[in-house]
Scaffold this motif. Structure first.
Motif, PDB file in Angstrom:
ATOM      1  N   ALA A  90      -0.950  14.166   6.587  1.00 25.80           N
ATOM      2  CA  ALA A  90      -2.229  13.508   6.874  1.00 25.80           C
ATOM      3  C   ALA A  90      -2.412  12.253   6.033  1.00 25.80           C
ATOM      4  N   ALA A  91      -1.939  12.277   4.776  1.00 23.05           N
ATOM      5  CA  ALA A  91      -2.084  11.118   3.893  1.00 23.05           C
ATOM      6  C   ALA A  91      -1.270   9.930   4.389  1.00 23.05           C
ATOM      7  N   CYS A  92      -0.109  10.202   4.992  1.00 25.61           N
ATOM      8  CA  CYS A  92       0.783   9.120   5.426  1.00 25.61           C
ATOM      9  C   CYS A  92       0.545   8.672   6.869  1.00 25.61           C
ATOM     10  N   ARG A  93      -0.143   9.456   7.644  1.00 29.05           N
ATOM     11  CA  ARG A  93      -0.307   9.111   9.061  1.00 29.05           C
ATOM     12  C   ARG A  93      -0.915   7.720   9.282  1.00 29.05           C
ATOM     13  N   PRO A  94      -1.941   7.295   8.523  1.00 32.04           N
ATOM     14  CA  PRO A  94      -2.470   5.939   8.752  1.00 32.04           C
ATOM     15  C   PRO A  94      -1.428   4.845   8.585  1.00 32.04           C
ATOM     16  N   PHE A  95      -0.449   5.049   7.707  1.00 29.60           N
ATOM     17  CA  PHE A  95       0.608   4.055   7.540  1.00 29.60           C
ATOM     18  C   PHE A  95       1.428   3.924   8.823  1.00 29.60           C
ATOM     19  N   LEU A  96       1.796   5.052   9.408  1.00 25.73           N
ATOM     20  CA  LEU A  96       2.587   5.005  10.639  1.00 25.73           C
ATOM     21  C   LEU A  96       1.784   4.367  11.769  1.00 25.73           C
ATOM     22  N   GLU A  97       0.516   4.697  11.863  1.00 24.55           N
ATOM     23  CA  GLU A  97      -0.301   4.123  12.925  1.00 24.55           C
ATOM     24  C   GLU A  97      -0.426   2.606  12.765  1.00 24.55           C
ATOM     25  N   ALA A 136       0.826  -1.212   0.000  1.00 27.89           N
ATOM     26  CA  ALA A 136       0.000   0.000   0.000  1.00 27.89           C
ATOM     27  C   ALA A 136       0.858   1.258   0.000  1.00 27.89           C
ATOM     28  N   ILE A 137       1.940   1.243   0.751  1.00 29.96           N
ATOM     29  CA  ILE A 137       2.850   2.401   0.780  1.00 29.96           C
ATOM     30  C   ILE A 137       3.532   2.566  -0.583  1.00 29.96           C
ATOM     31  N   ALA A 138       3.966   1.464  -1.160  1.00 32.98           N
ATOM     32  CA  ALA A 138       4.696   1.526  -2.428  1.00 32.98           C
ATOM     33  C   ALA A 138       3.826   2.013  -3.579  1.00 32.98           C
ATOM     34  N   THR A 139       2.519   1.774  -3.515  1.00 35.37           N
ATOM     35  CA  THR A 139       1.617   2.140  -4.610  1.00 35.37           C
ATOM     36  C   THR A 139       0.738   3.342  -4.282  1.00 35.37           C
ATOM     37  N   CYS A 140       0.984   3.994  -3.164  1.00 29.42           N
ATOM     38  CA  CYS A 140       0.141   5.117  -2.740  1.00 29.42           C
ATOM     39  C   CYS A 140       0.289   6.299  -3.698  1.00 29.42           C
ATOM     40  N   LYS A 141      -0.852   6.954  -4.009  1.00 33.40           N
ATOM     41  CA  LYS A 141      -0.873   8.147  -4.860  1.00 33.40           C
ATOM     42  C   LYS A 141      -1.787   9.211  -4.237  1.00 33.40           C
ATOM     43  N   ASP A 156      18.626   8.855   2.951  1.00 32.06           N
ATOM     44  CA  ASP A 156      17.672   7.785   3.263  1.00 32.06           C
ATOM     45  C   ASP A 156      17.017   7.262   1.991  1.00 32.06           C
ATOM     46  N   GLU A 157      16.627   8.183   1.108  1.00 32.34           N
ATOM     47  CA  GLU A 157      15.983   7.781  -0.141  1.00 32.34           C
ATOM     48  C   GLU A 157      16.925   6.917  -0.975  1.00 32.34           C
ATOM     49  N   LYS A 158      18.184   7.284  -1.010  1.00 31.51           N
ATOM     50  CA  LYS A 158      19.168   6.520  -1.774  1.00 31.51           C
ATOM     51  C   LYS A 158      19.398   5.141  -1.156  1.00 31.51           C
ATOM     52  N   ALA A 159      19.435   5.084   0.168  1.00 35.08           N
ATOM     53  CA  ALA A 159      19.680   3.818   0.861  1.00 35.08           C
ATOM     54  C   ALA A 159      18.430   2.948   0.946  1.00 35.08           C
ATOM     55  N   GLY A 160      17.260   3.559   0.821  1.00 38.51           N
ATOM     56  CA  GLY A 160      16.024   2.803   0.898  1.00 38.51           C
ATOM     57  C   GLY A 160      15.590   2.478   2.307  1.00 38.51           C
ATOM     58  N   GLN A 161      16.111   3.184   3.312  1.00 39.29           N
ATOM     59  CA  GLN A 161      15.696   2.981   4.693  1.00 39.29           C
ATOM     60  C   GLN A 161      15.876   4.284   5.474  1.00 39.29           C
ATOM     61  N   PRO A 162      15.115   4.448   6.565  1.00 44.49           N
ATOM     62  CA  PRO A 162      15.157   5.715   7.295  1.00 44.49           C
ATOM     63  C   PRO A 162      16.360   5.843   8.222  1.00 44.49           C
ATOM     64  N   SER A 217       0.867  14.900  -2.973  1.00 44.35           N
ATOM     65  CA  SER A 217       1.737  15.441  -4.013  1.00 44.35           C
ATOM     66  C   SER A 217       3.127  14.830  -3.988  1.00 44.35           C
ATOM     67  N   ALA A 218       3.618  14.405  -2.815  1.00 43.56           N
ATOM     68  CA  ALA A 218       4.969  13.852  -2.741  1.00 43.56           C
ATOM     69  C   ALA A 218       5.074  12.544  -3.514  1.00 43.56           C
ATOM     70  N   CYS A 219       4.128  11.631  -3.291  1.00 46.25           N
ATOM     71  CA  CYS A 219       4.210  10.348  -3.991  1.00 46.25           C
ATOM     72  C   CYS A 219       3.786  10.479  -5.446  1.00 46.25           C
ATOM     73  N   SER A 220       2.919  11.441  -5.763  1.00 52.08           N
ATOM     74  CA  SER A 220       2.490  11.607  -7.150  1.00 52.08           C
ATOM     75  C   SER A 220       3.598  12.181  -8.021  1.00 52.08           C
ATOM     76  N   GLU A 221       4.663  12.712  -7.415  1.00 52.57           N
ATOM     77  CA  GLU A 221       5.808  13.217  -8.166  1.00 52.57           C
ATOM     78  C   GLU A 221       6.731  12.094  -8.625  1.00 52.57           C
ATOM     79  N   GLY A 222       6.386  10.868  -8.241  1.00 52.58           N
ATOM     80  CA  GLY A 222       7.188   9.733  -8.674  1.00 52.58           C
ATOM     81  C   GLY A 222       8.325   9.390  -7.742  1.00 52.58           C
ATOM     82  N   ARG A 223       8.308   9.912  -6.514  1.00 54.12           N
ATOM     83  CA  ARG A 223       9.361   9.587  -5.562  1.00 54.12           C
ATOM     84  C   ARG A 223       9.214   8.147  -5.080  1.00 54.12           C
ATOM     85  N   LYS A 224      10.319   7.515  -4.794  1.00 54.58           N
ATOM     86  CA  LYS A 224      10.292   6.165  -4.242  1.00 54.58           C
ATOM     87  C   LYS A 224      10.126   6.252  -2.739  1.00 54.58           C
TER      88      LYS A 224
END
Length: 282
Positions: free
Chosen positions: A195-202, A101-106, A139-145, A109-116
């Protein structure tokens, strides 16, 4: 040619139908006594008016003004509005479903810009969930926070209270996709993105079973507390908050501590406060 008889002229006059023309000889021979007054006017009869066209049937008129085709409201084309992204009930997902769900979220605006997106990492069964505001370019380059020098400092901070990412702590970020400006540099996230990402963290918190949430930096703290993201961190740190039924402690981001070493004492106090809330604290 046959001439119109006086009797025929009288019948036509009775029916209200005057002749369009008649011979002069017949008109001279007729008398007012033989032909009714209404049937023999002194002036020539007016030419009949053309008949009005019949009214157009209703269904024909509607075909003229009604378009032949009306595009559906949700048609995904230039005629219609773009369909809204499908909403996923994140609260029911397992780890595999959540990561998908995180990988395919749209949804922002951040994810709709095509960011990984940068997914969380660490212990799947955790005592603490540590949340930064956003991922960095490293972090984006390494793929982990929480990588690079800030990540090393975080590992040292956790070791100081007897914990590690491998066994006790799950590390993630509130906004999963790194927000960038038009030139590709870092920018502050928007309230919509948080707000769009908060449910993922929860959901990450629920899946890990973490009993304490430790936020790092003002974006993570304000985003989870429902406050403006630019609100100074000083108003949130130094107290215990609640994320649902789980206690939450706010502290400074390791990247800030690397720039302001004198604030490390504040961060140490926050770590001790969080450790006191942990049921495993000795």
């Amino acid at each position: 040619m046959n001439r119109l008889s006086e009797r025929d002229a009288a019948f036509l006059a009775e029916m209200g139908i005057g002749p369009l023309w008649k011979l002069r000889a017949v008109a001279d021979a007729a008398t007012q006594a033989d032909i009714p007054e209404a049937a023999a006017p002194e002036t020539p009869a007016a030419a009949p008016q053309p008949l009005a066209p019949p009214p157009m049937p209703r269904q024909v008129a509607e075909r003229v003004v009604k378009p032949a085709w009306t595009p559906p409201v949700n048609d995904n084309s230039a005629w219609g509005a773009e369909p809204a992204p499908e909403q996923v009930d994140v609260s029911t997902l397992d780890w595999a479903g959540l990561r998908l769900a995180i990988a395919t979220c749209k949804h922002c605006s951040a994810c709709s810009e095509g960011r990984k997106p940068v997914l969380g990492a660490g212990a799947r069964q955790a005592r603490w969930l540590v949340a930064a505001g956003t991922a960095s370019a490293a972090d984006e380059k390494a793929g982990q926070p929480m990588t690079g020098e800030p990540g090393k400092l975080l590992d040292n901070m956790l070791a100081a209270v007897g914990m590690s990412r491998e066994t006790d702590v799950y590390v993630t970020s509130l906004v999963k996709c790194r927000p960038v400006n038009a030139k590709g540099g870092d920018r502050a996230p928007t309230a919509e993105e948080a707000a769009a990402c908060r449910p993922f963290l929860e959901r990450e918190r629920a899946l890990t079973g973490a009993g304490v949430v430790l936020t790092m930096g003002q974006v993570a703290a304000n985003g989870l507390l429902g406050q403006p993201l630019a609100e100074p961190l000083a108003g949130s740190r130094g107290a215990v908050h609640r994320l649902g039924d789980v206690p939450m402690v706010a502290t400074l981001h390791p990247a800030e501590l690397l720039q302001r070493g004198h604030d490390k004492a504040l961060a140490w106090a926050d770590l001790c406060r969080a450790r006191a809330l942990d049921g495993h604290a000795g």
